[in-house]
Design an enzyme around this catalytic site. Sequence first.
Site, PDB file in Angstrom:
ATOM      1  N   LYS A 102       1.803  -7.875   1.824  1.00 31.19           N
ATOM      2  CA  LYS A 102       0.725  -7.759   0.844  1.00 31.19           C
ATOM      3  C   LYS A 102       0.616  -9.072   0.080  1.00 31.19           C
ATOM      4  O   LYS A 102       1.568  -9.492  -0.575  1.00 31.19           O
ATOM      5  CB  LYS A 102       0.989  -6.601  -0.131  1.00 31.19           C
ATOM      6  CG  LYS A 102      -0.026  -6.585  -1.277  1.00 31.19           C
ATOM      7  CD  LYS A 102       0.218  -5.491  -2.295  1.00 31.19           C
ATOM      8  CE  LYS A 102      -0.558  -5.805  -3.568  1.00 31.19           C
ATOM      9  NZ  LYS A 102      -0.394  -4.774  -4.608  1.00 31.19           N
ATOM     10  N   GLY A 121      -2.121  -1.758 -13.320  1.00 31.23           N
ATOM     11  CA  GLY A 121      -1.382  -1.062 -14.376  1.00 31.23           C
ATOM     12  C   GLY A 121      -2.245  -0.484 -15.487  1.00 31.23           C
ATOM     13  O   GLY A 121      -1.720   0.063 -16.457  1.00 31.23           O
ATOM     14  N   ALA A 175      -4.789  -0.835  -7.117  1.00 23.96           N
ATOM     15  CA  ALA A 175      -4.743  -1.075  -8.564  1.00 23.96           C
ATOM     16  C   ALA A 175      -5.850  -0.350  -9.306  1.00 23.96           C
ATOM     17  O   ALA A 175      -6.989  -0.289  -8.850  1.00 23.96           O
ATOM     18  CB  ALA A 175      -4.800  -2.551  -8.915  1.00 23.96           C
ATOM     19  N   ASN A 234       0.990   2.343  -8.011  1.00 26.12           N
ATOM     20  CA  ASN A 234       2.371   2.312  -8.491  1.00 26.12           C
ATOM     21  C   ASN A 234       2.484   2.984  -9.862  1.00 26.12           C
ATOM     22  O   ASN A 234       3.082   4.042 -10.026  1.00 26.12           O
ATOM     23  CB  ASN A 234       2.867   0.859  -8.540  1.00 26.12           C
ATOM     24  CG  ASN A 234       4.366   0.724  -8.815  1.00 26.12           C
ATOM     25  OD1 ASN A 234       4.987  -0.225  -8.377  1.00 26.12           O
ATOM     26  ND2 ASN A 234       5.002   1.656  -9.512  1.00 26.12           N
ATOM     27  N   THR A 235       1.823   2.368 -10.856  1.00 26.85           N
ATOM     28  CA  THR A 235       1.993   2.816 -12.234  1.00 26.85           C
ATOM     29  C   THR A 235       1.556   4.263 -12.454  1.00 26.85           C
ATOM     30  O   THR A 235       2.190   4.992 -13.234  1.00 26.85           O
ATOM     31  CB  THR A 235       1.215   1.882 -13.181  1.00 26.85           C
ATOM     32  OG1 THR A 235       1.521   0.534 -12.830  1.00 26.85           O
ATOM     33  CG2 THR A 235       1.608   2.115 -14.623  1.00 26.85           C
TER      34      THR A 235
END
Lengths: 263, 72
Positions: free
Chosen positions: A106, A167, A193, A215-216
């Site tokens: 990535k 995030g 994202a 992720n977050t």
Amino acid sequence: MNAPQTMESDSWTVAGRTFTSRLIVGTGKYKSLEENAAAVEASGAEIVTVAVRRVNISDPSQPMLTDHIDPKKITYLPNTAGCFTADDAIRTLRLAREAGGWNLVKLEVLGEAKTLYPDMRETLKATEILVKEGFEPMVYCVDDPIAAKQLEEAGAVAIMPLGAPIGSGLGIQNRVTIRLIVEGAGVPVLVDAGVGTASDAAQAMELGCDGVLMNTAIAEAKDPVLMARAMKAAVESGRLAYLAGRMPKRRYADPSSPLAGLI
Amino acid sequence: MSDNPTLVIRVNGEERRTAAGRSVAEMLADLGLDPGKVAVERNLEIVPRGTLRDVLVADGDAFEIVHFVGGG
């Protein structure tokens, strides 16, 4: 379009590798490696993103990610998080290839710390060099259909536009441009994202994306393992809704019961 | 070892001393690291895993030793 009989038969392929799960999850920000591993399991993800960082040489015995998430079972996708130039990103990925032997990576080259917005000039430059060196970069980018096309022409194996800043959890800010990227792309498109909750992931899939990377949204949920389950279900239901083809939107009501035979 | 001169090197930004004549593989062992789980860069060039035993540490070398950690 043929509807899949099961989610297992609805696979997608990137750089010649075929996956069933359309959810890619990050491995950052978890309270512990145990919680991280449990969330990955609950998400059903077959690919996880990982960062490349210095070994702590003063305490080499500390627990390692590879002890909890087995790279033989789950595909590690090394990232270039924290890199602000093409040179730094390329250097990082050369090390990643040596550490794990993977060409599938990535690429993200960031423009500034405040927004973590991608620097597309450096990103395009890095993509061209990485492809020449035999890498297969999945590339984080702005939600711009022209930039996406340029990355694809440079050899990106997947286009990964942001839905919102990294995030932020703001959800997909520009559905129109994400859809335009999907329509124009000849390689997989994944929203990377900005996802904050399950409906954001479902929306990405309803727009026709091949997958979602997050992720977050999972790691910072009050119950990350439960949110991982929610994201798995959201990606699957968004995908099914996309394949099913949604009804047209109307400005006024349309009764569901027949008008004929009214008493 | 005491006959060997001491080399000054940098590992992950920290200055360290090591005996001359050691290979990169031996340096990793000295640090308690499993060569199968890390990647090594020496003076900005990757040291391929297959050559760790052949490359000798030289005075003034700068090493970066990395591994995978959690990230998004």
